[in-house]
Design a protein around this motif. Structure first.
Motif, PDB file in Angstrom:
ATOM      1  N   GLN A  53       0.834  -1.203   0.000  1.00 21.29           N
ATOM      2  CA  GLN A  53       0.000   0.000   0.000  1.00 21.29           C
ATOM      3  C   GLN A  53       0.873   1.259   0.000  1.00 21.29           C
ATOM      4  OE1 GLN A  53      -3.370  -0.277  -0.292  1.00 21.29           O
ATOM      5  NE2 GLN A  53      -3.292   1.920  -0.617  1.00 21.29           N
ATOM      6  N   ALA A  54       1.949   1.228   0.784  1.00 19.24           N
ATOM      7  CA  ALA A  54       2.797   2.427   0.933  1.00 19.24           C
ATOM      8  C   ALA A  54       3.450   2.823  -0.387  1.00 19.24           C
ATOM      9  CB  ALA A  54       3.866   2.184   1.996  1.00 19.24           C
ATOM     10  N   ILE A  55       3.810   1.832  -1.201  1.00 20.84           N
ATOM     11  CA  ILE A  55       4.533   2.151  -2.442  1.00 20.84           C
ATOM     12  C   ILE A  55       3.663   2.962  -3.395  1.00 20.84           C
ATOM     13  CG2 ILE A  55       3.942   0.087  -3.768  1.00 20.84           C
ATOM     14  CD1 ILE A  55       6.907   0.048  -4.635  1.00 20.84           C
ATOM     15  N   GLU A  56       2.337   2.891  -3.210  1.00 22.37           N
ATOM     16  CA  GLU A  56       1.449   3.696  -4.060  1.00 22.37           C
ATOM     17  C   GLU A  56       1.685   5.197  -3.835  1.00 22.37           C
ATOM     18  OE1 GLU A  56      -0.325   2.428  -6.435  1.00 22.37           O
ATOM     19  OE2 GLU A  56       0.194   0.384  -5.828  1.00 22.37           O
ATOM     20  N   MET A  57       2.337   5.541  -2.725  1.00 20.33           N
ATOM     21  CA  MET A  57       2.588   6.956  -2.405  1.00 20.33           C
ATOM     22  C   MET A  57       3.738   7.541  -3.214  1.00 20.33           C
ATOM     23  SD  MET A  57       0.315   7.783  -0.200  1.00 20.33           S
ATOM     24  CE  MET A  57      -0.680   6.791  -1.289  1.00 20.33           C
ATOM     25  N   LYS A  58       4.383   6.715  -4.044  1.00 22.17           N
ATOM     26  CA  LYS A  58       5.504   7.230  -4.834  1.00 22.17           C
ATOM     27  C   LYS A  58       5.019   8.149  -5.947  1.00 22.17           C
ATOM     28  CE  LYS A  58       6.002   3.477  -8.315  1.00 22.17           C
ATOM     29  NZ  LYS A  58       4.869   3.772  -9.091  1.00 22.17           N
ATOM     30  N   SER A  59       3.732   8.025  -6.308  1.00 22.20           N
ATOM     31  CA  SER A  59       3.287   8.691  -7.537  1.00 22.20           C
ATOM     32  C   SER A  59       3.104  10.204  -7.384  1.00 22.20           C
ATOM     33  CB  SER A  59       1.983   8.051  -8.027  1.00 22.20           C
ATOM     34  OG  SER A  59       1.043   8.055  -6.964  1.00 22.20           O
ATOM     35  N   GLY A  60       2.918  10.705  -6.159  1.00 15.48           N
ATOM     36  CA  GLY A  60       2.760  12.158  -6.009  1.00 15.48           C
ATOM     37  C   GLY A  60       4.091  12.845  -6.223  1.00 15.48           C
ATOM     38  N   ASN A  61       4.109  14.188  -6.002  1.00 14.23           N
ATOM     39  CA  ASN A  61       5.423  14.830  -6.107  1.00 14.23           C
ATOM     40  C   ASN A  61       5.656  15.678  -4.870  1.00 14.23           C
ATOM     41  OD1 ASN A  61       3.464  16.615  -6.634  1.00 14.23           O
ATOM     42  ND2 ASN A  61       4.193  17.268  -8.645  1.00 14.23           N
ATOM     43  N   ASN A  62       5.205  15.162  -3.730  1.00 10.20           N
ATOM     44  CA  ASN A  62       5.396  15.866  -2.468  1.00 10.20           C
ATOM     45  C   ASN A  62       6.640  15.305  -1.788  1.00 10.20           C
ATOM     46  OD1 ASN A  62       5.314  16.262   0.390  1.00 10.20           O
ATOM     47  ND2 ASN A  62       3.193  16.949   0.176  1.00 10.20           N
ATOM     48  N   LYS A  63       7.660  16.147  -1.622  1.00 10.24           N
ATOM     49  CA  LYS A  63       8.943  15.606  -1.138  1.00 10.24           C
ATOM     50  C   LYS A  63       8.834  15.073   0.288  1.00 10.24           C
ATOM     51  CE  LYS A  63      11.313  19.428   0.942  1.00 10.24           C
ATOM     52  NZ  LYS A  63      12.577  20.068   1.128  1.00 10.24           N
ATOM     53  N   ASN A  64       7.964  15.690   1.124  1.00 11.27           N
ATOM     54  CA  ASN A  64       7.842  15.183   2.499  1.00 11.27           C
ATOM     55  C   ASN A  64       7.246  13.782   2.533  1.00 11.27           C
ATOM     56  OD1 ASN A  64       8.967  17.364   3.960  1.00 11.27           O
ATOM     57  ND2 ASN A  64       7.133  18.575   3.528  1.00 11.27           N
ATOM     58  N   ILE A  65       6.312  13.531   1.619  1.00 10.80           N
ATOM     59  CA  ILE A  65       5.740  12.175   1.533  1.00 10.80           C
ATOM     60  C   ILE A  65       6.826  11.202   1.081  1.00 10.80           C
ATOM     61  CG2 ILE A  65       4.134  10.737   0.198  1.00 10.80           C
ATOM     62  CD1 ILE A  65       2.097  12.984   0.407  1.00 10.80           C
ATOM     63  N   HIS A  66       7.641  11.634   0.119  1.00 12.79           N
ATOM     64  CA  HIS A  66       8.724  10.759  -0.357  1.00 12.79           C
ATOM     65  C   HIS A  66       9.736  10.463   0.754  1.00 12.79           C
ATOM     66  CE1 HIS A  66       7.976  11.746  -4.899  1.00 12.79           C
ATOM     67  NE2 HIS A  66       7.153  10.839  -4.420  1.00 12.79           N
ATOM     68  N   ILE A  67      10.031  11.477   1.571  1.00 12.02           N
ATOM     69  CA  ILE A  67      10.974  11.252   2.683  1.00 12.02           C
ATOM     70  C   ILE A  67      10.368  10.253   3.676  1.00 12.02           C
ATOM     71  CG2 ILE A  67      12.068  12.333   4.695  1.00 12.02           C
ATOM     72  CD1 ILE A  67      12.381  14.896   2.914  1.00 12.02           C
ATOM     73  N   LEU A  83       8.139   7.908   3.030  1.00 11.71           N
ATOM     74  CA  LEU A  83       8.119   6.581   2.391  1.00 11.71           C
ATOM     75  C   LEU A  83       9.524   5.951   2.463  1.00 11.71           C
ATOM     76  CD1 LEU A  83       6.818   4.377   0.689  1.00 11.71           C
ATOM     77  CD2 LEU A  83       7.147   5.790  -1.339  1.00 11.71           C
ATOM     78  N   ALA A  84      10.560   6.774   2.210  1.00 11.19           N
ATOM     79  CA  ALA A  84      11.939   6.275   2.275  1.00 11.19           C
ATOM     80  C   ALA A  84      12.278   5.855   3.704  1.00 11.19           C
ATOM     81  CB  ALA A  84      12.904   7.361   1.795  1.00 11.19           C
ATOM     82  N   THR A  85      11.763   6.606   4.684  1.00  7.79           N
ATOM     83  CA  THR A  85      12.052   6.300   6.088  1.00  7.79           C
ATOM     84  C   THR A  85      11.377   5.003   6.514  1.00  7.79           C
ATOM     85  OG1 THR A  85      12.107   8.687   6.462  1.00  7.79           O
ATOM     86  CG2 THR A  85      12.039   7.273   8.426  1.00  7.79           C
ATOM     87  N   LEU A  86      10.141   4.796   6.028  1.00  8.90           N
ATOM     88  CA  LEU A  86       9.433   3.542   6.342  1.00  8.90           C
ATOM     89  C   LEU A  86      10.244   2.354   5.808  1.00  8.90           C
ATOM     90  CD1 LEU A  86       6.859   2.123   7.407  1.00  8.90           C
ATOM     91  CD2 LEU A  86       5.880   2.392   5.127  1.00  8.90           C
ATOM     92  N   THR A  87      10.744   2.503   4.580  1.00  9.53           N
ATOM     93  CA  THR A  87      11.561   1.438   3.978  1.00  9.53           C
ATOM     94  C   THR A  87      12.830   1.210   4.804  1.00  9.53           C
ATOM     95  OG1 THR A  87      10.767   2.294   1.864  1.00  9.53           O
ATOM     96  CG2 THR A  87      12.512   0.656   1.759  1.00  9.53           C
TER      97      THR A  87
END
Length: 796
Positions: free
Chosen positions: A687-701, A703-707
């Motif tokens: 489910q979390a990987i679906e968050m890659k598609s936006g372009n919000n850098k805080n969301i990307h950070i 997602l990277a932290t969860l990984t």
């Protein structure tokens, strides 16, 4: 090109050894010039060219399967196995791995739930398998790394592409799928029946063949460049010549066809109905396996061509074959209108052209050979083959093969039902399952079982209870198989200075020598010290601690004013949440109370347009051991995960997506949270990987932290399937993320996953992650990105 320009292929030798249909074959690197074949007789055989004459010698007969062997591939040489390995897949659902010098398997891969019918190997010891259970699996050495789910019917063909991390699967659902790092990137549609074979032309192009009697040439980008017509029945296999100078196909129309520059330049008929498989040797010779159990090798080389006697014997055998007109291989036949033998005085117009003549009431079939300038007899056309199955295992039902598919009429007026049956099945069990599946009266059991036994003339091989349900696997709904993802413009929902914006505090890190890479705090390090790896393997979870309790509570009160009556919190509730927030944000000795947690649970179940301040309180309070224990193990922990995952919807609000990801990251601070996160890893990561598609850098950070937090846990327990999933996520997210802080955290996650684990290193290489991250080795600011990247590349 005219067929006459290149030398024609002629028989080199016929090899007798297998007791039943030869179902698969592939060339081997050792012995040089050799090949390996597999058969329904449950064996695999290794053949080497014999130096003296034009034949081959059987070197080994390998046993390891308890049922038919249906496919084979070689695993390239490694330091441990300099001659490479041989992998075989079977109807016993297993894959056996052999060394070239032993007849017993080195090890057996178990995991598929139905016949394994296709195998392909890649670099670094990876193996891809396709099965009738509708999945493909990626294996590394003796472990399953990933399962590719998305096809709705049996997978008949698989291939690993030269570009790392790319894989192809072809299925009875008529589609071909391209997978990258374990995720479906593209679906190719065009074939109108079951896809049976795949062959790679280059990094950008491949071929497929199918039961619709066509071959298609595709670009990886999705375009079908060409469709080749020629076969008159199912095409089972396809193999490419060295340097991609043409290809070979074999099929159910008793033929092997050679294609050059887009044309079929030669057709070779065989005295067997099903020509199951072919491979091309390094010298250009073609090896084919068929339903008569005989392997035949054809060559262009005059030195290697069989003697005149052997060629005569082959032609005689071919001329005596009986051709069943019902197969349609020769078109519609009307015996009354056929010409006599004089029809053969006219030369043919193209190689492989067929002519039927009538001689003394008998119908004979001939084929034109351009290279020899004569008509060759390819068989007698018989009136009807009766009800016997001429070749074993070629009736298709729901995309799988059976020895028989019976049509059963229960009563005159009702519908008829299809009953698929293999002679290895138990007739009673098959009858029972058939009645269950079609909701028919169980009193028919004796009748149906007797019908099966009468019509198969008791041809049973064994009545072992090794029964696999032939119905599951076909047309099943597999959630998450659609590859759709939506991108939303990242409009910040909050505007205005001094307003509370979740996660607006930037995680800027000063690019100074000895800075803690996460908090940016200075750490003392002498200038002369050589750069040491302070980045990974990371031992502890990274959390999101930054908070402004006053702003969060202010926003909560403001939105509470707009809430509907059923959701509105009382003044007391708000005081309770304020207390919870201050307890969990300070290092006070107080313990959050059950009442506070109940109030928080009510608040996080608010409608999604107003829930974000409550999610932020959850994000901060879940770091407290009491709260962590409560949500992650005492209450209903699965419900807690479902709640957070609900916010990870690509169409949802970005504030909620961000805070839900941060809350998941913060769960990792305590044992209870770690255990829950690990138990639910597959669900959460998918489910979390679906968050890659936006372009919000805080969301990307986030997602990277969860990984990264998953990598920290996986480094401790060494769960290779979990590592495979994380590596796949890292590879997928790396492609879209721009923010260097997110990249840095992904690099640390990668380094942590592959530290002290050879398998994980091989897997990362086979996914092509090393080439993905090279560009970050030259980032100048912040320095930690370049440093960390270099440490990771040293391991790869």
């Amino acid at each position: 090109a005219m067929a006459g320009e290149s030398a024609a292929y002629r028989l080199r030798c016929s090899l007798v050894g297998h007791g039943q249909d030869v179902r698969g074959m592939t060339r081997v690197l050792f012995p040089p010039g050799g090949f390996v074949s597999v058969s329904r007789d449950r064996t695999a055989r290794l053949w080497a060219p014999d130096g003296l004459n034009r034949g081959f010698t059987e070197i080994h007969c390998m046993n390891g399967h308890s049922n038919f062997v249906s496919c084979v591939c070689i695993i390239p040489p490694s330091d441990l196995y300099p001659h490479g390995l041989i992998a075989t897949g079977g109807n016993d659902h297993n894959i056996c791995i052999f060394t070239v010098d032993n007849t017993a398997p080195l090890y057996i891969l178990k995991g598929h739930k139905n016949t394994v019918c296709s195998l392909s190997s890649g670099k670094f010891g990876t193996l891809l398998s396709g099965s009738w259970d509708t999945t493909a699996k990626v294996w590394l050495n003796d472990r399953c790394m990933m399962t590719l789910q998305g096809h709705t019917a049996a997978i008949w063909a698989v291939k690993i592409l030269p570009e790392q991390g790319l894989m192809l699967t072809g299925s009875a659902d008529k589609t071909i799928k391209l997978w990258k790092a374990g995720r479906c990137e593209r679906t190719f549609t065009g074939h109108t029946d079951c896809v049976r074979g795949l062959a790679i032309l280059s990094e950008m192009e491949f071929l497929s063949c199918a039961n619709d009697a066509t071959v298609r040439r595709w670009q990886i980008s999705g375009d079908c460049l060409q469709v080749y017509y020629g076969h008159t029945n199912y095409i089972y296999s396809i193999s490419v010549f060295p340097q991609c100078k043409g290809f070979v196909t074999t099929g159910e129309d008793r033929s092997l066809r050679i294609w050059k520059q887009g044309e079929c330049v030669q057709t070779i008929r065989l005295p067997a109905q099903s020509v199951w498989c072919c491979c091309v040797l390094d010298n250009g010779d073609i090896v084919v396996g068929a339903s008569d159990g005989i392997i035949r090798v054809f060559t262009e080389s005059l030195e290697r061509t069989a003697s005149a006697e052997e060629i005569q014997a082959f032609e005689t055998e071919l001329s005596q074959a009986s051709i069943d007109p019902k197969t349609g291989d020769l078109g519609d036949i009307n015996a009354h209108d056929l010409p006599g033998r004089e029809h053969l005085n006219d030369p043919g117009t193209r190689d492989g052209q067929t002519r039927l003549i009538k001689d003394n009431g008998k119908v004979e079939a001939y084929q034109w050979s351009v290279s020899e300038g004569r008509w060759m007899k390819i068989g007698d056309v018989v009136g009807s083959s009766g009800a016997t199955q001429q070749t074993s295992g070629k009736v298709l039902f729901e995309g799988k093969e059976y020895d028989y598919v019976f049509t059963i009429d229960v009563n005159e007026s009702g519908p008829s039902y299809k009953l698929p049956y293999n002679i290895t099945d138990d007739p009673w069990l098959t009858a029972y399952n058939f009645l269950q599946k079609n909701d028919l009266n169980p009193m028919f059991l004796d009748q149906v079982a007797k019908f099966i036994m009468d019509n198969t003339k008791g041809q049973t091989l064994s009545t072992s209870a090794q029964y696999s349900d032939p119905f599951t696997g076909s047309g099943r709904y597999v959630p998450g198989s659609s590859a759709g993802s939506s991108t939303i413009p990242a409009a910040d929902p909050f505007t205005g200075a001094g307003r509370y914006v979740p996660g607006s505090a930037s995680n800027a890190v000063a690019p100074v020598g000895g800075v803690d890479p996460y908090t940016g705090m200075g750490a003392y390090r002498s200038a002369a010290a050589k750069v040491e790896n302070i980045y990974f393997p990371k031992k502890d979870a990274v959390t999101f601690d930054q908070a402004n309790p006053m702003q969060i509570l202010g926003k909560l009160k403001e939105l509470n004013g707009n809430a509907t009556e059923e959701h509105k919190l009382t003044e007391d509730d708000l005081i309770i949440l304020e207390k919870l927030l201050s307890t969990t944000c300070k290092t006070s000795a107080e313990t959050p109370t059950a009442q506070q947690l109940q109030t928080l649970w009510r608040a996080v179940n608010w409608p999604e347009d107003i829930v974000f301040p409550a999610l932020d309180i959850l994000r901060l309070s879940v770091r407290h051991p009491t709260v962590n224990e409560n949500f992650c193990s005492e209450k209903d922990p699965v419900q807690f995960v479902i709640l957070l995952l609900k916010f990870l919807n690509p169409k949802g609000k970005q504030a909620n997506q961000l805070l839900a990801l941060r809350a998941l990251c913060n769960c990792f601070v305590s044992q209870a949270g770690q255990k829950l996160m690990m138990d639910q890893r597959d669900k959460i990561m998918t489910q979390a990987i679906e968050m890659k598609s936006g372009n919000n850098k805080n969301i990307h950070i986030a997602l990277a932290t969860l990984t990264l937090n998953y990598a920290v846990c996986l480094h401790k327990v060494n769960n290779i399937e979990g590592k495979a999933q994380c590596l796949s996520v890292i590879s997928t997210v790396m492609e879209v993320v721009q923010d260097l802080e997110a990249i840095f955290r992904l690099l640390v996650a990668l380094g942590t996953l592959i530290s002290d684990d050879k398998n994980a290193v091989q897997l990362a290489k086979s996914l092509g992650i090393d080439s993905q991250i090279k560009k970050y080795a030259s980032v100048s600011e912040p320095a930690k990105v370049e440093e960390c990247c270099r440490f990771v590349l040293n391991l790869l």
